[in-house]
Write a protein that holds these residues in place. Structure first.
Motif, PDB file in Angstrom:
ATOM      1  N   SER A  62       0.816  -1.211   0.000  1.00 56.78           N
ATOM      2  CA  SER A  62       0.000   0.000   0.000  1.00 56.78           C
ATOM      3  C   SER A  62       0.847   1.257   0.000  1.00 56.78           C
ATOM      4  O   SER A  62       0.380   2.322  -0.417  1.00 56.78           O
ATOM      5  CB  SER A  62      -0.934   0.008   1.213  1.00 56.78           C
ATOM      6  N   ALA A  63       2.098   1.139   0.452  1.00 56.90           N
ATOM      7  CA  ALA A  63       3.018   2.278   0.455  1.00 56.90           C
ATOM      8  C   ALA A  63       3.878   2.318  -0.807  1.00 56.90           C
ATOM      9  O   ALA A  63       4.764   3.167  -0.916  1.00 56.90           O
ATOM     10  CB  ALA A  63       3.911   2.227   1.690  1.00 56.90           C
ATOM     11  N   GLY A  64       3.625   1.404  -1.723  1.00 61.74           N
ATOM     12  CA  GLY A  64       4.392   1.380  -2.954  1.00 61.74           C
ATOM     13  C   GLY A  64       5.768   0.762  -2.827  1.00 61.74           C
ATOM     14  O   GLY A  64       6.630   0.956  -3.691  1.00 61.74           O
ATOM     15  N   VAL A  65       5.971  -0.008  -1.758  1.00 61.49           N
ATOM     16  CA  VAL A  65       7.256  -0.678  -1.536  1.00 61.49           C
ATOM     17  C   VAL A  65       7.170  -2.097  -2.087  1.00 61.49           C
ATOM     18  O   VAL A  65       6.217  -2.816  -1.795  1.00 61.49           O
ATOM     19  CB  VAL A  65       7.593  -0.712  -0.030  1.00 61.49           C
ATOM     20  N   PRO A  66       8.151  -2.525  -2.887  1.00 62.09           N
ATOM     21  CA  PRO A  66       8.123  -3.899  -3.399  1.00 62.09           C
ATOM     22  C   PRO A  66       8.051  -4.907  -2.252  1.00 62.09           C
ATOM     23  O   PRO A  66       8.845  -4.848  -1.314  1.00 62.09           O
ATOM     24  CB  PRO A  66       9.446  -4.019  -4.160  1.00 62.09           C
ATOM     25  N   ALA A  67       7.079  -5.817  -2.336  1.00 65.61           N
ATOM     26  CA  ALA A  67       6.873  -6.810  -1.286  1.00 65.61           C
ATOM     27  C   ALA A  67       6.798  -8.184  -1.926  1.00 65.61           C
ATOM     28  O   ALA A  67       6.001  -8.399  -2.838  1.00 65.61           O
ATOM     29  CB  ALA A  67       5.597  -6.508  -0.512  1.00 65.61           C
ATOM     30  N   VAL A  68       7.622  -9.103  -1.450  1.00 72.75           N
ATOM     31  CA  VAL A  68       7.675 -10.438  -2.042  1.00 72.75           C
ATOM     32  C   VAL A  68       7.645 -11.500  -0.951  1.00 72.75           C
ATOM     33  O   VAL A  68       7.989 -11.243   0.207  1.00 72.75           O
ATOM     34  CB  VAL A  68       8.948 -10.626  -2.906  1.00 72.75           C
ATOM     35  N   VAL A  69       7.210 -12.670  -1.322  1.00 70.78           N
ATOM     36  CA  VAL A  69       7.197 -13.823  -0.427  1.00 70.78           C
ATOM     37  C   VAL A  69       8.267 -14.806  -0.879  1.00 70.78           C
ATOM     38  O   VAL A  69       8.314 -15.189  -2.052  1.00 70.78           O
ATOM     39  CB  VAL A  69       5.825 -14.515  -0.428  1.00 70.78           C
ATOM     40  N   ILE A  70       9.126 -15.177   0.058  1.00 70.03           N
ATOM     41  CA  ILE A  70      10.058 -16.282  -0.163  1.00 70.03           C
ATOM     42  C   ILE A  70       9.789 -17.266   0.969  1.00 70.03           C
ATOM     43  O   ILE A  70      10.311 -17.125   2.073  1.00 70.03           O
ATOM     44  CB  ILE A  70      11.523 -15.815  -0.179  1.00 70.03           C
ATOM     45  N   ASP A  71       8.922 -18.205   0.692  1.00 68.42           N
ATOM     46  CA  ASP A  71       8.425 -19.134   1.713  1.00 68.42           C
ATOM     47  C   ASP A  71       9.496 -20.184   2.010  1.00 68.42           C
ATOM     48  O   ASP A  71       9.873 -20.967   1.130  1.00 68.42           O
ATOM     49  CB  ASP A  71       7.140 -19.796   1.207  1.00 68.42           C
ATOM     50  N   HIS A  72       9.971 -20.203   3.251  1.00 58.92           N
ATOM     51  CA  HIS A  72      11.020 -21.164   3.604  1.00 58.92           C
ATOM     52  C   HIS A  72      10.558 -22.605   3.431  1.00 58.92           C
ATOM     53  O   HIS A  72      11.378 -23.503   3.208  1.00 58.92           O
ATOM     54  CB  HIS A  72      11.486 -20.933   5.046  1.00 58.92           C
ATOM     55  N   LYS A  73       9.238 -22.839   3.496  1.00 62.28           N
ATOM     56  CA  LYS A  73       8.720 -24.208   3.360  1.00 62.28           C
ATOM     57  C   LYS A  73       8.825 -24.724   1.925  1.00 62.28           C
ATOM     58  O   LYS A  73       8.687 -25.928   1.698  1.00 62.28           O
ATOM     59  CB  LYS A  73       7.267 -24.250   3.812  1.00 62.28           C
ATOM     60  N   ALA A  74       9.056 -23.807   0.988  1.00 56.34           N
ATOM     61  CA  ALA A  74       9.139 -24.214  -0.417  1.00 56.34           C
ATOM     62  C   ALA A  74      10.524 -24.700  -0.814  1.00 56.34           C
ATOM     63  O   ALA A  74      10.731 -25.102  -1.965  1.00 56.34           O
ATOM     64  CB  ALA A  74       8.736 -23.045  -1.309  1.00 56.34           C
ATOM     65  N   PHE A  75      11.460 -24.694   0.141  1.00 60.85           N
ATOM     66  CA  PHE A  75      12.839 -25.058  -0.173  1.00 60.85           C
ATOM     67  C   PHE A  75      13.230 -26.338   0.555  1.00 60.85           C
ATOM     68  O   PHE A  75      12.666 -26.681   1.590  1.00 60.85           O
ATOM     69  CB  PHE A  75      13.785 -23.918   0.215  1.00 60.85           C
ATOM     70  N   GLY A  76      14.215 -27.002   0.000  1.00 63.00           N
ATOM     71  CA  GLY A  76      14.653 -28.263   0.574  1.00 63.00           C
ATOM     72  C   GLY A  76      15.444 -28.122   1.853  1.00 63.00           C
ATOM     73  O   GLY A  76      15.596 -29.084   2.600  1.00 63.00           O
ATOM     74  N   GLY A  77      15.943 -26.925   2.127  1.00 61.15           N
ATOM     75  CA  GLY A  77      16.731 -26.707   3.332  1.00 61.15           C
ATOM     76  C   GLY A  77      17.068 -25.243   3.492  1.00 61.15           C
ATOM     77  O   GLY A  77      16.745 -24.401   2.646  1.00 61.15           O
TER      78      GLY A  77
END
Length: 214
Positions: A62-77
């Motif tokens: 909402s403030a125009g700041v890039p926001a991303v998800v890097i879900d730790h559960k999606a990785f093997g370790g």
């Protein structure tokens, strides 16, 4: 020998922050407010959450700041997860990482690969009450003064050089929740100030001590 840090900051190129969150993002909002009010001369290049349901993502967007998800559960370790973190921080040109309720422990490999300062805000007067639920730890221990610490992140949990601290009295009728709420007010006050100090550069580390530039 002192370790010196000088980050580039000019009128046309402000230091770039990367903010890592896992939840509501109240300290993220405190940082954004400080930037808007001119108390923190920096810009947020990216906000990263390891949880797709983190409320702080919406505040950033909402403030125009890039926001991303890097879900730790999606990785093997952890290594693959941290590789993705470092890559995204690099893409955004991040110079200082700010942990704002980020509920993952960063490995020494991450700290070495990122290379720049990593800051954390912890709800106790370190070195007392490290780890999770520090406010309840303080309340159960019966201390009369609790507080908040902003520190540089090192491989040891909550053990890095202290940048800033603020004390909060523990009242007789406090609960862990009321104490936590009062500590949070101080978090929102001192975290942006400490980030501004680190982002401005000119500081150094002498032994365990964070020393401001003259």
């Amino acid at each position: 020998m002192p370790i010196e840090r000088n980050l580039p900051a000019t009128d046309t190129s402000l230091p770039v922050l990367g903010v890592l969150i896992s939840g509501r993002g109240s300290n993220l909002r405190a940082l954004m407010t400080a930037i808007d009010e001119g108390r923190l001369r920096a810009r947020i290049g990216v906000v990263i959450s390891n949880r797709p349901d983190a409320a702080g993502l919406a505040h950033a967007s909402s403030a125009g700041v890039p926001a991303v998800v890097i879900d730790h559960k999606a990785f093997g370790g952890r290594a693959d997860f941290e590789d993705a973190l470092v890559a995204r921080l690099g893409e955004a040109g991040v110079q200082v990482v700010c942990l704002a309720g980020f509920m993952r422990i960063l490995s020494p490999v991450f700290l070495e690969r990122f290379g720049g300062p990593v800051l954390n805000v912890h709800p106790s007067l370190l070195p007392s009450f490290v780890g999770v639920d520090a406010q309840r730890q303080a309340w159960e221990h019966g201390v009369k003064v609790a507080g908040v610490t902003v520190h540089l992140v090192t491989p040891e949990l909550d053990a890095g050089p202290i940048v800033a601290q603020a004390a909060v009295p523990v009242l007789d009728d406090d609960t862990p929740e009321t104490l936590a709420a009062r500590i949070l007010v101080e978090e929102h006050r001192i975290y942006p100030a400490a980030v501004a100090l680190v982002a401005a550069g000119g500081w150094r580390i002498e032994g365990r001590r964070f020393v401001r530039g003259r």
